[in-house]
Structure formats: structure tokens, C-alpha cells
Design an enzyme around this catalytic site. Structure first.
Site, PDB file in Angstrom:
ATOM      1  CG  HIS A 156     -22.402  59.757  73.237  1.00 30.98           C
ATOM      2  ND1 HIS A 156     -21.988  59.018  72.133  1.00 30.98           N
ATOM      3  CD2 HIS A 156     -21.523  60.095  73.906  1.00 30.98           C
ATOM      4  CE1 HIS A 156     -20.661  59.240  72.022  1.00 30.98           C
ATOM      5  NE2 HIS A 156     -20.227  59.838  73.299  1.00 30.98           N
ATOM      6  CB  CYS A 186     -21.341  56.317  70.092  1.00 31.04           C
ATOM      7  SG  CYS A 186     -22.822  55.976  70.614  1.00 31.04           S
ATOM      8  CG  ASP A 210     -16.589  59.939  73.462  1.00 34.29           C
ATOM      9  OD1 ASP A 210     -16.651  59.028  72.671  1.00 34.29           O
ATOM     10  OD2 ASP A 210     -17.627  60.458  73.749  1.00 34.29           O
TER      11      ASP A 210
END
Length: 279
Positions: free
Chosen positions: A116, A77, A133
Site C-alpha cells: 500500500h 492506491c 491517504d
């Protein structure tokens, strides 16, 4: 992350070529939606650096070399969304970097740390910020931006999502991204809109990649998105979820050789020599 790395030249042309985007470059909803989906289908999610015992670099020049120029690697991420944020800013989109608690399967959100990275995008002339995202490694991940609106269902490239509020003790509202999976709504991650800075991600990135209790440091975890399916390699298990009807098929990889073959042929990733994939 050094100051020079934060201001390193970023080639928007090279990035858009890497993800195969040939559409517009205006900072509008259509571009934001198209670039996000193109990124997700072009660059796989993978944790090979963490599996090898080191935290991946978040320097923009290193991310460009690995995810844009490398073409046979992906990232997790912090890598994906750091690169994506740079691309959006080059397109004229204002970006706020966020952190979230991954709460899939959690009884209490507070029991999960903020590990995250997600993004909030603001488009010129649009009063609604959008959650974007490209780095959430799960079948419940967003495929397109969703406006920051509570209790409204959104359909994004075949998936269903909504944002809801959850109780929180801080001064900012707690938002929860939910995905509709297996006949019900499931929480994916919880976040507030507090901005985070590159040094914050340096610390989180190092912890997630090197802590021996981190799942990313302990087992292989890779995903790839195609127009037809979501592919997941978790340890020695491959799971394929069809886009059209949600059909799920699974198989077990028998050995290291087959794991390397699956990575190369099905996920488009060349694993570093000497890295043990199956633990």
C-alpha cells in the site's frame, strides 16, 4: 517511469476543479484537510485496469488524463496517492512517499507484504508531520490527515482513528493505523517513515496488478465515498454503510449488465468495453 513523466507539467487548477475544491490554497492544515476529503468524495477507488490484466500507468500525465480529465474513472492506491502527492507539492506541502503492510484481519503483520502507498505531509511552520491517504480502499480509511502522534484518538469527518506503535525488528518505529469499527479498534495498515521512490512503486504496482494471486487481479473491487455513505462493490456484492448511524445494507448483483449499471449509476464509473466485470 520516465524522467520526463516525473517532471510533466501538473495543472493544479484542473485538479482542484475535478475534486470541487474552491477553498484556500495555502499550505496549511485547513487546506490539507479540505483537499483530502474533497478528493475522496470526488474520485472513486477502482481496480478495472488490474481486472483487465494490466498494470495502470503511474506517469503523472496519464494519471491526469484518467483521474482528472476522464471524470468517469478512478484508480487504486498508487494512482490516487501519486496524483495527490503532486497536488500537495504544487500547494507547497512537503511530501514523503511511504509503503505500508495492509494488515486487516492479519494474525501477524510480518506475513503481509508492503503493497500500500501512503503519504507523510509536512506543513510550513508545523513541526508535526501528518499521515495523509486518499487511496486506501476500505471503510476504515482516513478521511482527513492525522498528526503522527502515538496513542491519540482522532475524529475525521465522522470516523475515528488512532496511531499506535507495534513491535518491529528494524531501526525505525513501526506505526499502525487503527480504525474504530463495530465497537472496537481494528488495525488497517502498518508502516515506517522510510521514504520510497517512484521506481519502487512501479515494481509494487506491476506485482499487485498482474500477479494471478492478487485479489485486485481476480475480482472487481470499487468504492465511493459520499457525505452520507460509504459504497463498496466487491465482486458481485454491493455494501452501503451509512455515515450517520453505521447502518449496513447489502445486495447481490445478478449479472454483468446489472454490474455495469451499478458502476455507472452508483459509483460514477464507465467500465471499458469488452471487460468482464464478474468472475
Amino acid at each position: 517511469m520516465s524522467d520526463s513523466a516525473r517532471t510533466a507539467p501538473f495543472s493544479l487548477d484542473a485538479y482542484l476543479e475535478r475534486i470541487g475544491w474552491e477553498g484556500g490554497r495555502r499550505p496549511d492544515a485547513a487546506t490539507l484537510r479540505g483537499v483530502q476529503l474533497a478528493h475522496l468524495r470526488a474520485v472513486p477507488f477502482e481496480n478495472l485496469d488490474a481486472l483487465g490484466g494490466r498494470a495502470p500507468s503511474l506517469d503523472l500525465s496519464d494519471l491526469t488524463a484518467k483521474l482528472v480529465q476522464g471524470r468517469r474513472r478512478g484508480g487504486y492506491c498508487y494512482e490516487h496517492n501519486t496524483l495527490f502527492a503532486a497536488a500537495l507539492e504544487a500547494l507547497g506541502v512537503r511530501v514523503t512517499r511511504l509503503t505500508a503492510r495492509v494488515v486487516v484481519g492479519a494474525d501477524r503483520f510480518e506475513d503481509r507484504p508492503r503493497t500500500h502507498m501512503a503519504l507523510l505531509a509536512e506543513l510550513p511552520g508545523d513541526p508535526r508531520p501528518h499521515l495523509v491517504d486518499v487511496g486506501f480502499g476500505a471503510v476504515g480509511s482516513l478521511l482527513e490527515p492525522v498528526p503522527l502522534i502515538v496513542d491519540t484518538e482522532f475524529h475525521d469527518a465522522g470516523r475515528r482513528h488512532r496511531l499506535v506503535h507495534a513491535p518491529g525488528r528494524g531501526p525505525l518505529a513501526t506505526w499502525v493505523l487503527q480504525a474504530y469499527l463495530a465497537g472496537g479498534w481494528e488495525a488497517q495498515y502498518a508502516f515506517t517513515v522510510e521514504p520510497f521512490e517512484p521506481p519502487d512503486y512501479e515494481v509494487i504496482n506491476w506485482h499487485v496488478a498482474t500477479n494471478p494471486r492478487s485479489p485486485f487481479a481476480r475480482r472487481l473491487y470499487v468504492q465511493r465515498l459520499t457525505p452520507d455513505a460509504h459504497l463498496l462493490l466487491d465482486g458481485d456484492h454491493v455494501t452501503v454503510t451509512r455515515t450517520d448511524d453505521g447502518t449496513v445494507t447489502e445486495r447481490k448483483l445478478p449479472d454483468e449488465t446489472e454490474a455495469r449499471r451499478a458502476l455507472a449509476d452508483e459509483f460514477g464509473i464507465d467500465a471499458p468495453e469488452g471487460l468482464t466485470l464478474l468472475r
